[in-house]
Motif scaffolding. Structure first.
Motif, short mmCIF file in Angstrom:
data_model
loop_
_atom_site.label_atom_id
_atom_site.label_comp_id
_atom_site.label_asym_id
_atom_site.label_seq_id
_atom_site.Cartn_x
_atom_site.Cartn_y
_atom_site.Cartn_z
N THR A 195 2.82 6.07 -2.46
CA THR A 195 4.00 6.91 -2.69
C THR A 195 4.24 7.13 -4.18
OG1 THR A 195 5.02 6.04 -0.67
CG2 THR A 195 6.47 7.14 -2.25
N THR A 240 0.83 -1.20 0.00
CA THR A 240 0.00 0.00 0.00
C THR A 240 0.87 1.26 0.00
OG1 THR A 240 -1.67 -1.22 1.26
CG2 THR A 240 -1.88 1.18 1.18
N THR A 241 1.95 1.24 0.76
CA THR A 241 2.88 2.38 0.79
C THR A 241 3.53 2.60 -0.56
OG1 THR A 241 3.33 1.97 3.13
CG2 THR A 241 4.91 3.33 1.92
#
Length: 531
Positions: free
Chosen positions: A478, A473-474
């Protein structure tokens, strides 16, 4: 254990038949070509029909890792509740067919790396190729490991020798015939797989040493497994990792892109994915039989009463059930089933990885001016290298299911988010680089649950923290956010274009081409094709 000559001869006959079928397929389909000879080896003439496509997609996903690994998990302390990887891998083909096939075919792609090369450049594509290389080597090692264990138990043949022989045979007919050899041999292998697995179960269930599996399902220590809230994080990670991490892999998309129409390609994903998920039922039952057997009443370990689990042989439970709870003739057919499952996956993955190497690495980076003949030979050479490396890892590996799950770890964390972005979102190299860095840091920080490796960071919940999903998810968030910020800074003039060190050129929109300067040609679709 003494060498079983009949079993060994049966294996050699099977290998001879499969090799002959692969070579025959290459000969009869020799005139069916794409515009480029190297593309023909990877996706043929994009004319594979619905039935053949479903068979090859199903056979690709239901390999030896799925069969032996599922039986191992159900028989072990994890139980049925943790046997989710093969089921989710099958559904990943459904997701690919429903949401990504049409876009990939419309843009004329040949490999999964093509979208990365088109939007980010050839060196980012090389990075994602390295990730996929790690995944496919581990995955193939898992299925070769499964075959080695099976042949060792049922035929008494040296495990190392059987792994080397199997990898060699799969490499041989794959490099001679490409996608057509792989697809046609998949039909034979899938048929034998179904016959062998279905035939073994009634005999094993009827053995007097086996308690009814319905009675042992929910008892303490039964094969259903026990849910532990403290492992919810790793469970969620495993479920989503195998469901989404199985989407952006060349083994599946090679089939999607080789089918004759987009509609049929979507059906191949849905039907093939569902069938491969259903085919985990036989190994589930075999694992349950192993967990329900009074091994004192069998001749296992010379009748000492010691169970396979006592000897740490959980990974061999499928061939052990075949050998000790079924007649010899039936166990030989079961051996053929596992052999067929392994070969059907090993050849598919070997060809898909080698195709990416030839197109996206050798041609795009190492030899941009290479002829089609040279590219084809680079693919063939890569097939041989693939077989050697995968066999070497398989010889050294232990748990089948652990390898089966770990193979898509980095694909889930790093490749899956960028695959979505490359096809559907306006992201760029700055966002991708930032996403990669943060994703890797977070992922490494959590260690590895299945290998009992602690991480350097103390996340909330400890081992129960779903580190892989948080890292994925990061990476996605990002990539999208930093891409937007970078574009805004350059377009508004807050950052001068002379600082555009990645040469993204965000100020002026240009036609997207790869870094070698060649535009991606439309290879397959006609305006009249049924979408």
């Amino acid at each position: 254990m003494a060498l079983d000559i009949i079993a060994v001869v049966s294996i050699l006959i099977f290998y001879a038949v499969i090799s002959a079928a692969g070579i025959w397929a290459a000969r009869v389909t020799g005139k069916r070509r794409s515009k480029r000879a190297s593309d023909t080896m990877i996706v043929g003439g994009r004319d594979i029909g619905l039935f053949l496509g479903i068979c090859t997609m199903t056979a690709t996903w239901i390999g030896g890792g799925a069969l032996n690994g599922t039986a191992e998990t159900v028989y072990s302390q994890f139980g049925l509740i943790w046997a989710i990887a093969p089921l989710c891998y099958g559904f990943s083909a459904v997701i690919g067919g429903l949401f990504f096939v049409k876009k990939m075919r419309e843009d004329g792609y040949v490999t999964v790396l093509d979208p990365f090369e088109r939007t980010l450049g050839k060196y980012f594509a090389l990075f994602y190729f390295a990730i996929e290389s790690f995944a496919v080597f581990i995955y193939t090692a898992a299925i070769l490991n499964a075959l080695g264990s099976t042949i060792e138990v049922l035929a008494g043949m040296n495990r190392t020798a059987s792994i080397i022989l199997s990898a060699g045979v799969a490499s041989l007919y794959t490099l001679l015939g490409g996608i057509y050899s792989v697809a046609y041999t998949d039909v034979i292998q899938l048929s034998l797989m179904l016959l062998g697995l279905i035939l073994v179960i009634p005999f094993a269930l009827a053995d007097e040493a086996v308690t009814s599996i319905s009675e042992t399902f929910a008892i303490e220590g039964g094969w259903s497994g026990t849910w532990d809230p403290n492992t919810a994080g790793p469970f969620i990670d495993t479920l989503l990792l195998t469901l989404l991490g199985g989407v952006p892999v060349q083994g599946a998309f090679q089939r999607f892109l080789a089918i004759d129409t987009t509609k049929n390609a979507q059906l191949v994903g849905v039907v093939g994915g569902l069938l491969s998920s259903l085919l985990i039922i036989p190994p589930v039952i075999i694992g349950a039989i192993g967990a329900s057997t009074n091994w004192t009443m069998t001749s296992y370990d010379n009748g000492t009463g010691i169970s396979p689990a006592d000897l740490g042989n959980e990974r061999q439970i499928l061939p052990i059930v075949m050998q000790y709870l079924a007649p010899s003739a039936v166990s030989y057919i079961g051996l053929g089933a596992v052999t067929a499952a392994v070969m059907s996956s090993a050849d598919s993955i070997g060809l898909s990885w080698s195709g990416e190497f030839g197109r996206n690495v050798y041609h795009s980076i190492l030899r941009p001016k290479a002829s089609e003949k040279e590219i084809i030979w680079s693919i063939r050479g890569a097939i041989v290298v693939f077989g050697v490396i995968s066999a070497a890892i398989a010889i050294q590996s232990t748990s089948i299911m652990t390898l089966y799950i770990l193979c898509t770890d980095l694909i889930y964390v790093l490749t899956w988010p960028q695959f979505v972005c490359s096809l559907y979102l306006d992201t760029n190299a700055y966002g991708t680089l930032a996403g990669i860095i943060l994703g890797i840091v977070i992922r490494i920080g959590g260690g590895e649950y299945f290998l009992v490796i602690p991480g350097p960071f103390n996340y909330i919940g400890g081992i129960n923290f779903p580190v892989k999903t948080v890292a994925m998810t990061t990476t996605f968030a990002t990539t999208v956010s930093v891409s937007w910020i970078a574009k805004w800074l350059f377009q508004k003039g807050y950052v001068s274009t002379r600082y555009d060190f990645m040469k993204v050129n965000l100020v002026k929109e240009t036609k997207k081409v790869d870094n070698s300067g060649r535009a991606f040609e439309s290879l397959a679709l006609q305006k009249s094709e049924e979408l």
